[in-house]
Write a protein that holds these residues in place. Structure first.
Motif, PDB file in Angstrom:
ATOM      1  N   CYS A  14       0.850  -1.191   0.000  1.00  0.00           N
ATOM      2  CA  CYS A  14       0.000   0.000   0.000  1.00  0.00           C
ATOM      3  C   CYS A  14       0.884   1.240   0.000  1.00  0.00           C
ATOM      4  O   CYS A  14       1.743   1.389   0.869  1.00  0.00           O
ATOM      5  CB  CYS A  14      -0.895  -0.013   1.238  1.00  0.00           C
ATOM      6  SG  CYS A  14      -1.907   1.450   1.404  1.00  0.00           S
ATOM      7  N   CYS A  15       0.692   2.105  -0.980  1.00  0.00           N
ATOM      8  CA  CYS A  15       1.509   3.315  -1.031  1.00  0.00           C
ATOM      9  C   CYS A  15       1.168   4.210   0.146  1.00  0.00           C
ATOM     10  O   CYS A  15       0.012   4.585   0.325  1.00  0.00           O
ATOM     11  CB  CYS A  15       1.280   4.067  -2.334  1.00  0.00           C
ATOM     12  SG  CYS A  15       2.136   5.651  -2.357  1.00  0.00           S
ATOM     13  N   HIS A  16       2.138   4.504   0.966  1.00  0.00           N
ATOM     14  CA  HIS A  16       1.871   5.535   1.966  1.00  0.00           C
ATOM     15  C   HIS A  16       2.902   6.652   1.879  1.00  0.00           C
ATOM     16  O   HIS A  16       3.384   7.175   2.866  1.00  0.00           O
ATOM     17  CB  HIS A  16       1.667   4.965   3.375  1.00  0.00           C
ATOM     18  CG  HIS A  16       2.880   4.382   4.031  1.00  0.00           C
ATOM     19  ND1 HIS A  16       3.089   4.468   5.386  1.00  0.00           N
ATOM     20  CD2 HIS A  16       3.930   3.722   3.542  1.00  0.00           C
ATOM     21  CE1 HIS A  16       4.219   3.850   5.677  1.00  0.00           C
ATOM     22  NE2 HIS A  16       4.755   3.392   4.592  1.00  0.00           N
ATOM     23  N   ALA A  17       3.239   6.977   0.645  1.00  0.00           N
ATOM     24  CA  ALA A  17       4.016   8.190   0.394  1.00  0.00           C
ATOM     25  C   ALA A  17       3.057   9.381   0.446  1.00  0.00           C
ATOM     26  O   ALA A  17       1.842   9.207   0.453  1.00  0.00           O
ATOM     27  CB  ALA A  17       4.711   8.088  -0.954  1.00  0.00           C
ATOM     28  N   SER A  18       3.637  10.574   0.454  1.00  0.00           N
ATOM     29  CA  SER A  18       2.812  11.769   0.701  1.00  0.00           C
ATOM     30  C   SER A  18       1.622  11.909  -0.240  1.00  0.00           C
ATOM     31  O   SER A  18       0.534  12.272   0.193  1.00  0.00           O
ATOM     32  CB  SER A  18       3.679  13.018   0.602  1.00  0.00           C
ATOM     33  OG  SER A  18       4.576  13.054   1.670  1.00  0.00           O
ATOM     34  N   GLY A  19       1.840  11.626  -1.523  1.00  0.00           N
ATOM     35  CA  GLY A  19       0.762  11.803  -2.494  1.00  0.00           C
ATOM     36  C   GLY A  19      -0.454  10.976  -2.140  1.00  0.00           C
ATOM     37  O   GLY A  19      -1.576  11.489  -2.041  1.00  0.00           O
ATOM     38  N   CYS A  20      -0.252   9.691  -1.905  1.00  0.00           N
ATOM     39  CA  CYS A  20      -1.377   8.822  -1.585  1.00  0.00           C
ATOM     40  C   CYS A  20      -1.913   9.084  -0.180  1.00  0.00           C
ATOM     41  O   CYS A  20      -3.095   8.951   0.080  1.00  0.00           O
ATOM     42  CB  CYS A  20      -0.967   7.360  -1.740  1.00  0.00           C
ATOM     43  SG  CYS A  20      -0.862   6.864  -3.469  1.00  0.00           S
ATOM     44  N   GLY A  49       6.782   3.051  -0.648  1.00  0.00           N
ATOM     45  CA  GLY A  49       6.898   4.373  -1.273  1.00  0.00           C
ATOM     46  C   GLY A  49       6.058   4.451  -2.529  1.00  0.00           C
ATOM     47  O   GLY A  49       5.313   3.525  -2.864  1.00  0.00           O
ATOM     48  N   CYS A  50       6.234   5.555  -3.227  1.00  0.00           N
ATOM     49  CA  CYS A  50       5.384   5.900  -4.367  1.00  0.00           C
ATOM     50  C   CYS A  50       5.356   4.804  -5.426  1.00  0.00           C
ATOM     51  O   CYS A  50       6.371   4.271  -5.848  1.00  0.00           O
ATOM     52  CB  CYS A  50       5.908   7.200  -4.972  1.00  0.00           C
ATOM     53  SG  CYS A  50       4.996   7.770  -6.395  1.00  0.00           S
ATOM     54  N   LEU A  51       4.129   4.463  -5.854  1.00  0.00           N
ATOM     55  CA  LEU A  51       3.941   3.463  -6.911  1.00  0.00           C
ATOM     56  C   LEU A  51       3.825   4.125  -8.278  1.00  0.00           C
ATOM     57  O   LEU A  51       3.516   3.486  -9.264  1.00  0.00           O
ATOM     58  CB  LEU A  51       2.701   2.616  -6.605  1.00  0.00           C
ATOM     59  CG  LEU A  51       2.878   1.651  -5.427  1.00  0.00           C
ATOM     60  CD1 LEU A  51       1.540   1.168  -4.889  1.00  0.00           C
ATOM     61  CD2 LEU A  51       3.711   0.454  -5.861  1.00  0.00           C
ATOM     62  N   ARG A  52       4.008   5.415  -8.305  1.00  0.00           N
ATOM     63  CA  ARG A  52       4.180   6.240  -9.512  1.00  0.00           C
ATOM     64  C   ARG A  52       2.925   6.787 -10.166  1.00  0.00           C
ATOM     65  O   ARG A  52       2.968   7.897 -10.658  1.00  0.00           O
ATOM     66  CB  ARG A  52       5.035   5.507 -10.553  1.00  0.00           C
ATOM     67  CG  ARG A  52       6.510   5.629 -10.199  1.00  0.00           C
ATOM     68  CD  ARG A  52       7.395   4.974 -11.207  1.00  0.00           C
ATOM     69  NE  ARG A  52       7.570   3.578 -10.890  1.00  0.00           N
ATOM     70  CZ  ARG A  52       7.702   2.616 -11.797  1.00  0.00           C
ATOM     71  NH1 ARG A  52       7.658   2.917 -13.069  1.00  0.00           N
ATOM     72  NH2 ARG A  52       7.874   1.382 -11.425  1.00  0.00           N
ATOM     73  N   LEU A  53       1.847   6.063 -10.200  1.00  0.00           N
ATOM     74  CA  LEU A  53       0.669   6.655 -10.840  1.00  0.00           C
ATOM     75  C   LEU A  53      -0.139   7.424  -9.791  1.00  0.00           C
ATOM     76  O   LEU A  53      -1.285   7.103  -9.482  1.00  0.00           O
ATOM     77  CB  LEU A  53      -0.187   5.558 -11.504  1.00  0.00           C
ATOM     78  CG  LEU A  53      -1.276   6.023 -12.469  1.00  0.00           C
ATOM     79  CD1 LEU A  53      -0.719   6.896 -13.576  1.00  0.00           C
ATOM     80  CD2 LEU A  53      -2.019   4.848 -13.066  1.00  0.00           C
ATOM     81  N   CYS A  54       0.490   8.473  -9.260  1.00  0.00           N
ATOM     82  CA  CYS A  54      -0.067   9.156  -8.087  1.00  0.00           C
ATOM     83  C   CYS A  54      -1.455   9.721  -8.323  1.00  0.00           C
ATOM     84  O   CYS A  54      -2.244   9.836  -7.396  1.00  0.00           O
ATOM     85  CB  CYS A  54       0.861  10.276  -7.657  1.00  0.00           C
ATOM     86  SG  CYS A  54       2.571   9.784  -7.590  1.00  0.00           S
ATOM     87  N   GLY A  55      -1.765  10.078  -9.548  1.00  0.00           N
ATOM     88  CA  GLY A  55      -3.057  10.668  -9.872  1.00  0.00           C
ATOM     89  C   GLY A  55      -4.218   9.744  -9.549  1.00  0.00           C
ATOM     90  O   GLY A  55      -5.355  10.188  -9.424  1.00  0.00           O
ATOM     91  N   PRO A  58      -5.299   6.664  -3.532  1.00  0.00           N
ATOM     92  CA  PRO A  58      -4.268   5.744  -3.053  1.00  0.00           C
ATOM     93  C   PRO A  58      -4.220   4.443  -3.856  1.00  0.00           C
ATOM     94  O   PRO A  58      -5.258   3.938  -4.263  1.00  0.00           O
ATOM     95  CB  PRO A  58      -4.668   5.447  -1.604  1.00  0.00           C
ATOM     96  CG  PRO A  58      -6.047   5.950  -1.431  1.00  0.00           C
ATOM     97  CD  PRO A  58      -6.397   6.824  -2.573  1.00  0.00           C
ATOM     98  N   LEU A  59      -2.976   3.979  -4.015  1.00  0.00           N
ATOM     99  CA  LEU A  59      -2.745   2.788  -4.815  1.00  0.00           C
ATOM    100  C   LEU A  59      -2.325   1.623  -3.921  1.00  0.00           C
ATOM    101  O   LEU A  59      -1.652   1.815  -2.916  1.00  0.00           O
ATOM    102  CB  LEU A  59      -1.606   3.027  -5.812  1.00  0.00           C
ATOM    103  CG  LEU A  59      -1.753   4.106  -6.871  1.00  0.00           C
ATOM    104  CD1 LEU A  59      -0.490   4.169  -7.700  1.00  0.00           C
ATOM    105  CD2 LEU A  59      -2.938   3.841  -7.768  1.00  0.00           C
ATOM    106  N   VAL A  60      -2.752   0.425  -4.337  1.00  0.00           N
ATOM    107  CA  VAL A  60      -2.289  -0.785  -3.661  1.00  0.00           C
ATOM    108  C   VAL A  60      -1.888  -1.797  -4.731  1.00  0.00           C
ATOM    109  O   VAL A  60      -2.615  -1.994  -5.702  1.00  0.00           O
ATOM    110  CB  VAL A  60      -3.382  -1.391  -2.760  1.00  0.00           C
ATOM    111  CG1 VAL A  60      -2.954  -2.770  -2.258  1.00  0.00           C
ATOM    112  CG2 VAL A  60      -3.656  -0.481  -1.560  1.00  0.00           C
TER     113      VAL A  60
END
Ligand SMILES: Cc1cc2nc3c(=O)[nH]c(=O)nc-3n(C[C@H](O)[C@H](O)[C@H](O)COP(=O)(O)O)c2cc1C
Ligand code: SF4
Ligand code: SF4
Ligand code: SF4
Ligand code: FES
Ligand code: FES
Lengths: 576, 239
Positions: A14-20, A49-55, A58-60
């Motif tokens: 699970c992305c828990h970087a700032s964006g997500c 960290g970031c999974l890149r498709l931040c738009g 949240p991504l998993v």
């Protein structure tokens, strides 16, 4: 593909970087961890960290028996569904039940193992009916599944970001498993500082902080200064609006950066280093501090055991978050506890930096590339990209584009590939007059410029961008659609320069204010004919006479939009 | 002492190694406008009036903060430099409130002098008329922010010569202003020794003696230089 931790059949990243996080990623992660508790340890859930498709955050990412599947736009309420989907038990059960003919196929291959054939069920899928109608919940998840074969992922070449999104940034062990610190150890054992510098020099790596200065040359300059203390500083200020390339490394793979810094320190003979991070990056600061403590504990810092020749220690310094503090001389002043103001160069920091000692200052991405170069060898690295701009670069793609997020591609990739193929082209803007069509791409943030749509075939490298009056900068890339007037865009950036000027020198302090006021006249269609010339003259003056890069680059967005979209300025002149 | 030679506006000059470009320019007998520079204080290169063109260097260099080196070919008076200098002075006048007729420094103001030197008789940029205050809390002196051009000479003289460090700069960009102590009224800052050096070095009417009326400011700009030299050469040390 993804090696799963031993003993676990399935894992959720699970992305828990700032964006997500800002889209609810932290709550999602907690909910996932909670829900996974009941699976008896067969399913691991970790924050990455970031999974890149931040738009689409949240991504998993789900690494299942058949491969990896990625889901976007998730809500914490869907955690139970995701866990049910990913936990091997349930999965088997569903397979036995024969729900879905493709249940055993590879998630990564675009076919869908997770839901019954969609045509049969989505029609009746009622939103929110997850408990009552598990099928509907699964159908919802299926519709949120992102295709990992799509160009956004398939055309990227992650080197700097290779482990970002894969590993738990808080786990030194995971980093070590993936080879962290191996190159540092190799340098200490097998390579002299000169040999390390030669590798970097031969790789052709250029600084990713904006100007593209040859990294090897800078390292040599520092190393060849007279005997005495010297420092290495990692510039993690990242003040460009809309840019988060460096943050993704800090948050997603902190050990990569630490290794790069330590190698740099070894190569130039520094015993002390600083990572200068802005206070607006609390997560990055926490992750870096924790990573540093872990590395220290294992003896990787503070004088590694068995490596008597290498004494090095590092400190995380928190900056208040002024854009100008990313400028190297201002950053050094700030580390020394003084007001963050630039000073004239020469002397350059490589000659006289922290407390007058030779100081190597490099950008996060630059330093995070160093272990890759040593692992691949300079020749293999230099073969990526173009002869004058080797390697890969991370861009933050945003604005009126379908897919927004982080894009790491070889330098020299055509702008069209990045924006149209990887980014999916411009976004339709229903209701915006003239909105929707791609008009230009703004690169380099407040220091950069615009590339008009008819130059999209330009290769993205340092020289080509400069030739078009734009700039690589740190890697911000904003897609501008036809609904945006260029004088307005220019004023937007000028307003940033006005508020971020340190105020030390008069062209930048007072000149940008006058430029902004002049731009107002064009935006509001009340400019006089003479204003156009005034604007150009003042741009030239501020560019040529400002003390540091902030003022020198502040007119760039104006000059580049004037170059390609002059008619829009002319139409801002009030009629007689 | 080793000597280096260079060319200023086509004219050869010899200066001691370690000299600044500004010293070389002066050795050539050429007058270059300056505002932030003051002999005896560390150079900061902030006002950008002393910018010169050096052959082979793409950027313009501040003469005050650049070192002279052997063989440099320096131009101080190209049409471009002249235009930029004039623009800088216009920007100075437009960003503050410089009503010379009502200023204690009228007739003894370096900003005014520089305007005359570069031929600036009016500003092409609109005056911004910022709302700025006056600090009259000090028993002997006053500070009128309206006249301050942020040259930071007062900051440096108080720090580097008087070693009191009363002054500093606060805020950013157009909001920059000099502050006393921790942004206190000057009169409340205990560190101030009332030495008056800051008033002596202020190029405009921003810092002045309380009793002074219009056109009465008589600063002693050489003093910083004397004091620094005396300190550097231990002139005060007893045998
Ligand atoms: C106003 C201004 C802001 C800057 N901000 C940053 C920044 O946030 N991060 C960065 O790495 N470099 C920044 N730079 C560039 C640095 O001054 C410096 O060139 C860079 O850190 C050198 O590292 P590199 O050689 O690895 O690119 C900035 C420059 C200017 C003029
Ligand atoms: S150019 Fe702007 S930011 Fe740089 S020193 Fe001058 S005032 Fe400060
Ligand atoms: S009077 Fe002297 S001590 Fe007081 S602020 Fe001025 S220079 Fe500093
Ligand atoms: S008060 Fe005078 S000396 Fe101080 S910064 Fe302002 S103009 Fe310069
Ligand atoms: S921050 Fe989560 S995908 Fe980029
Ligand atoms: S006198 Fe040189 S920049 Fe001010």
């Amino acid at each position: 593909m993804i090696a799963l931790p031993p003993g676990s059949a399935s894992q959720l990243r699970c992305c828990h970087a700032s964006g997500c996080r800002s889209a609810g990623g932290e709550a999602l992660l907690q909910a996932l961890q909670e829900a996974a508790r009941d699976t008896g340890g067969t399913l691991t859930v970790k924050g990455v960290g970031c999974l890149r498709l931040c738009g689409r955050g949240p991504l998993v990412a789900w690494d299942g028996p058949g491969g990896t599947a990625l889901f976007g736009d998730l809500r914490p309420a869907q955690a139970g569904d995701l866990v049910r989907l990913a936990s091997p038990g349930d999965h088997e059960e569903r397979r036995r039940d024969g729900q879905g003919s493709q249940a055993g196929s590879q998630p990564a291959r675009g076919s869908d193992p997770i839901v019954p054939s969609t045509d049969q069920d989505t029609g009746s899928a009622a939103p929110g009916g997850a408990e009552a109608q598990p099928e509907a919940a699964m159908a919802a998840l299926a519709s949120q599944r992102l295709d990992l074969e799509q160009p956004f992922f398939a055309l990227q070449r992650p080197l700097v970001l290779e482990h970002c999104g894969l590993i738990d940034p808080d786990s030194l062990d995971e980093a070590l498993e993936r080879g962290a610190y191996a190159q540092l150890q190799r340098c200490l054992r097998e390579l002299s500082p000169e040999q390390v510098r030669a590798e970097i020099r031969l790789s052709g790596l250029r600084g990713r902080g904006g100007a593209g200065y040859p990294t090897g040359l800078k390292w040599d300059t520092v190393a060849l200064q007279p005997e005495g203390p010297r420092y290495v500083v990692c510039n993690a200020d990242e003040g460009d609006p809309g840019a988060f390339m460096n943050r993704s490394v800090l948050e997603g793979d902190p050990h990569r950066l630490l290794e790069g810094i330590a190698i740099a320190a070894y190569a130039v003979g520094a015993e002390r280093g600083y990572i200068y991070v802005r206070a607006e990056y609390p997560l990055a600061i926490a992750r870096m501090r924790r990573a540093l403590a872990q590395a220290r504990q294992r003896g990787l810092f503070g004088g590694a055991p068995g490596t008597a020749s290498f004494q090095f220690d590092l400190e995380v310094r928190v900056g208040a978050g002024a854009y100008v503090c990313g400028e190297e001389t201002a950053l050094l002043a700030s580390i020394q506890g003084r007001r963050g103001c630039p000073r004239p160069r020469p002397p350059f920091p490589a000659q006289s930096g922290l407390w007058g000692a030779p100081t190597l200052i490099n950008n996060v991405e630059t330093l995070a590339t160093v272990p890759v170069i040593l692992r691949m060898g300079s020749e293999a690295y230099a073969a990526i990209g173009t002869p004058t701009s080797p390697g890969t670069k991370v861009f933050a793609l945003s604005g009126a584009v379908r897919h927004t997020g982080l894009v790491e591609v070889p330098l020299g990739t055509a702008l069209r590939t990045i924006v149209e193929t990887i980014g999916g082209g411009s976004l339709e803007q229903p209701g915006v007059p003239g909105g929707g069509a791609l008009k230009a791409v703004q690169t380099g943030g407040p220091s950069g410029g615009c590339i008009p749509a008819d130059h999209l075939d330009t290769p993205v490298d340092y020289e080509s961008l400069r030739a078009l009056g734009a700039m690589m900068g740190s890697g911000g890339m904003v897609v501008v659609d036809t609904g945006t007037p260029m004088p307005l865009l220019a004023r937007h950036f000028m307003a940033f320069s006005v508020s971020e000027s340190c105020g030390k020198c008069v062209p930048c302090r007072a000149g940008t204010v006058q430029l902004a006021a002049l731009l107002d006249r064009f935006v509001e269609h009340r400019a006089e004919p003479a204003d156009l010339q005034r604007l150009e003259q003042l741009c030239a003056m501020v560019r040529d006479t400002s003390l540091c890069g902030l003022g020198q680059a502040a007119p760039s967005p104006v000059l580049s939009t004037l170059r390609w979209f002059r008619a829009e300025y002319e139409s801002g002149i009030a009629g007689p | 002492m080793s000597v280096i030679t260079l060319s200023i506006d086509g004219q050869p000059v010899a200066v001691p190694a370690g000299s600044s470009l500004l010293q070389a320019v002066r050795a050539a007998g050429i007058r270059l406008p300056t505002l932030c520079h003051l002999d005896g204080l560390s150079p900061v290169g902030a006002c950008r009036l002393c910018l010169v063109q050096v052959e082979g260097v793409s950027r313009l260099l501040p003469a005050c903060a650049s070192e002279a080196s052997e063989g440099l070919q320096v131009q101080t008076d190209t049409p471009e430099l002249r235009e930029y200098r004039r623009m800088a002075v216009e920007l100075f006048f437009a960003e503050g409130n410089h009503e010379c007729a009502y200023c204690v420094a009228n007739g003894d103001c370096e900003l005014q002098d520089v305007a005359v030197t570069v031929g600036m008789d009016h500003s092409r940029f609109p005056y911004r008329w910022p709302n700025r205050s006056v600090d009259a809390s000090h028993p002997l002196f006053s500070l009128d922010h309206n006249r301050c051009i942020l040259c930071t000479r007062c900051v440096r003289v108080c720090d580097e010569i008087e070693a009191a460090h009363v002054w500093d700069v606060a805020e950013r960009g157009a909001h920059c202003r000099i502050i006393a102590g921790l942004d206190q009224p000057w009169g409340e800052v205990d560190a101030c020794t009332h030495c008056g050096k800051c008033v002596d070095v202020c190029p405009t009417g921003a810092l002045f003696h309380k009793a002074d009326g219009t056109a009465e400011k008589h600063p002693d700009r050489e003093r910083a230089q004397h004091l620094r030299r005396a300190r550097d050469q231990h002139e005060w040390q007893h045998r």
